[in-house]
Write an enzyme that holds these catalytic residues in place. Structure first.
Site, PDB file in Angstrom:
ATOM      1  N   SER A 157      -9.822  -0.744   7.588  1.00  0.00           N
ATOM      2  CA  SER A 157      -9.244  -0.804   5.935  1.00  0.00           C
ATOM      3  C   SER A 157      -8.526  -1.754   5.595  1.00  0.00           C
ATOM      4  O   SER A 157      -7.981  -1.908   4.424  1.00  0.00           O
ATOM      5  CB  SER A 157      -8.275   0.602   6.250  1.00  0.00           C
ATOM      6  OG  SER A 157      -9.022   1.522   6.165  1.00  0.00           O
ATOM      7  N   SER A 204      -9.509   1.692   3.216  1.00  0.00           N
ATOM      8  CA  SER A 204      -8.699   2.500   2.582  1.00  0.00           C
ATOM      9  C   SER A 204      -7.522   1.652   1.665  1.00  0.00           C
ATOM     10  O   SER A 204      -7.094   2.075   0.704  1.00  0.00           O
ATOM     11  CB  SER A 204      -7.747   3.474   3.134  1.00  0.00           C
ATOM     12  OG  SER A 204      -6.986   2.822   4.172  1.00  0.00           O
ATOM     13  N   LYS A 255       0.812  -1.447   0.030  1.00  0.00           N
ATOM     14  CA  LYS A 255       0.125  -0.011  -0.107  1.00  0.00           C
ATOM     15  C   LYS A 255       0.972   1.322   0.126  1.00  0.00           C
ATOM     16  O   LYS A 255       2.036   1.357   0.627  1.00  0.00           O
ATOM     17  CB  LYS A 255      -0.811  -0.103   1.226  1.00  0.00           C
ATOM     18  CG  LYS A 255      -1.933   0.988   1.268  1.00  0.00           C
ATOM     19  CD  LYS A 255      -2.965   0.859   2.526  1.00  0.00           C
ATOM     20  CE  LYS A 255      -3.843   1.893   2.599  1.00  0.00           C
ATOM     21  NZ  LYS A 255      -4.634   1.774   3.951  1.00  0.00           N
TER      22      LYS A 255
END
Length: 541
Positions: free
Chosen positions: A230, A206, A125
């Site tokens: 997330s 997210s 990420k």
């Protein structure tokens, strides 16, 4: 951060948009054909649904090398992410990926294999620092110039384990902590990521890019981060296994922060075994992250030792009462999961956890805005970016509104900037309420009912992508209890409605990762619910 959680608790009130979470998103276009979908084409990718163990076997037998595997994934990203369905899950590729793979192949040829991650391509990420040519931006144009000099602690461990850093994934900008009207999986740097099951659906935030990419077989395994939902939410709606560790099991050094009390990175994979491999490899105490000191003596070097097909037998599972009646689409799926757990010897006990924690939702948000300002200002002050503070981020976005804020603004950034320091009474009281009440509620339920874990659907089905109105309430969420407490949480594929996946969650007390991995694996092996995505345009097309 899964912003929809605040819609439920009332921390950000009056924003819920009525919508049918399992209906078609684009009815006007439902009868149109498109070349954006591969739904009618066979997906013959050579590494589809491959596991870490199989990749190791193939490298050992010399059928594949780390380089050839990496090349296959790079081509897959080009075919699926940038062309074809255009998932838009990968924000940047690593220019060093093939050279890392070559180095791992040379070591293997010399008789050195570092462990199960040796030569395995991983996507990361884009809020996790890598000391290479890749940017670390949290998806924000404001710090698009940020190329750091040093790996995050967990990336250092990933390199030590021999993994190939394939690239970075898109995310909800600032980990979905920018606006009260945001759309998950969108960032000003990376654009909108799509769900590989239905391309008009949101892969959730997210860690949207990590979820979409791992599900679509663009990597062997991925890393996400979570403050509240997330990791587990995008894992659930993308048909993955996700593990949010106890806060402190993995270091947060080098990760763009929201909350020092709730942030953690964690694995996102297609199987429990692969997630467990990554979990153990990256766990460890870090002198720069004081929260990891508590993990000493509690880390299991190899979490795969706790994979037991009979792991549900004799276990007492608390079932969240709130989750028994969610919707006509969800209820039969959860009922089937409960029946399966019973058939494998689990004892089911109804409990009420969500109800106890709903009143502290506002306190959680208060904690996060204070900690976000404190943590992000500290990160930016030493970052290799021209922007050095939240105030400067806000100013940049205003000056570049057409590109930085074309769909929604930055209300949460504004709120955070107005807060004081972590010595404020409002913050101290909110932390005590959020952490204290959530931990007591979970621990009391576990102890009073002699439970091994508490289970519920992870969340509702994937929402439609809506850049006009933003995210809407998809019916249920079970991320907040473990998130506020800093406790471990695993989600495992539970079933589908109209090809939309949903996960089953198990949570427990601090450092009980081994226990919930056992339960998640036993359920996974008994149910076998993981199905690869077909990249359909929408429900009707």
């Amino acid at each position: 951060m899964l912003r929809r959680n605040f819609l439920k608790t009332g921390s950000i009130a009056g924003l819920t948009i009525t919508a049918a979470a399992t209906g078609a998103c684009n009815l006007a276009d439902s009868n149109k054909k498109t070349d954006e979908t591969n739904a009618d084409k066979p997906d013959d990718f050579a590494l589809n649904e491959v596991t870490i163990a199989v990749l190791q076997q193939k490298m050992q037998s010399k059928e594949y090398t780390s380089r050839s595997i990496t090349e296959l994934y790079l081509k897959r990203i080009d075919d699926i992410d940038k062309s074809g369905p255009k998932l838009n899950s990968v924000i940047e590729l690593n220019k060093d990926a093939l050279s890392i793979a070559d180095a791992m192949d040379k070591e293997r040829a010399a008789g050195k294999v570092r462990g199960p991650l040796h030569g395995i391509p991983v996507l990361i990420k884009d809020n996790i620092s890598t000391g290479d040519t890749m940017h670390t931006t949290a998806g924000a144009l404001a710090i698009a110039d940020n190329i750091v000099k040093q790996d995050a602690f967990i990336i250092g461990k990933l390199r030590e384990a021999g993994a190939v850093l394939l690239g970075k994934t898109n995310l909800s900008e600032w980990a979905n902590f920018r606006s009260t009207h945001s759309t998950s999986a969108w960032s000003s740097r990376g654009g909108q990521t799509k769900c590989p099951y239905l391309l008009d659906r949101n892969p959730s935030g997210s860690s949207a890019g990590s979820g979409s990419a791992a599900s679509a077989n663009l990597c062997a395994i991925a890393i996400g981060t979570e403050t509240d939902g997330s990791i587990v939410s995008p894992s659930s709606v993308n048909g993955l296994v996700g593990i949010k560790p106890t806060v402190g099991l993995w270091s947060r050094t080098g990760i763009i922060p929201i909350s020092k009390t709730q942030d953690t990175a964690g694995p996102m994979a297609r199987t429990v075994r692969d997630a467990a491999i990554l979990l153990g490899a990256l766990a460890g105490a870090d002198p720069q992250d004081s929260y990891t000191a508590a993990s000493n003596g509690k880390i299991k070097p190899d979490y795969t030792k706790f994979l037991d097909e009979n792991g549900l037998k004799g276990k007492r599972i608390g079932i969240e009462k709130d989750a028994m009646k969610i919707s006509p689409a969800m209820d039969p799926i959860f009922a089937e999961a409960i029946a399966l757990m019973k058939s494998k010897g689990a004892v089911i006990v109804e409990v009420e956890l969500n109800k106890q924690l709903k009143p502290i939702g506002q306190a959680e948000f208060t904690v996060l805005v204070y900690e976000f300002k404190d943590g992000l200002n500290k990160y930016l002050s030493t970052a290799n970016s021209k922007v050095k503070s939240i105030a400067e981020v806000i100013a940049f976005n205003k000056q570049n509104e057409a590109k930085a804020m074309p769909y929604f603004k930055q209300e949460i950034l504004d709120q955070a900037e107005k807060k004081g320091g972590l010595d404020e009474k409002e913050y101290i009281e909110a932390v005590a309420k959020t952490t204290g009440i959530s931990r007591k509620a979970i621990d009391d339920l576990l102890k009073q009912n002699n439970l091994d874990a508490i289970a519920a659907p992870t969340n509702g089905f994937a929402c439609c992508i809506d850049l006009v109105n933003g995210d809407y309430d998809n019916g249920f969420g079970f991320s907040s209890p473990a998130a506020m407490a800093g406790y471990p949480h695993i989600t495992v594929p539970m079933g589908y409605f109209n090809e939309l996946p949903v996960g089953l969650s198990f949570i427990s007390s601090a450092y009980k990762e081994a226990d919930i991995i056992t339960l998640g694996y036993a359920y996974e092996q008994a149910s076998k619910k993981r199905v690869a995505p077909k990249f359909k345009k929408d429900l009707l097309g």
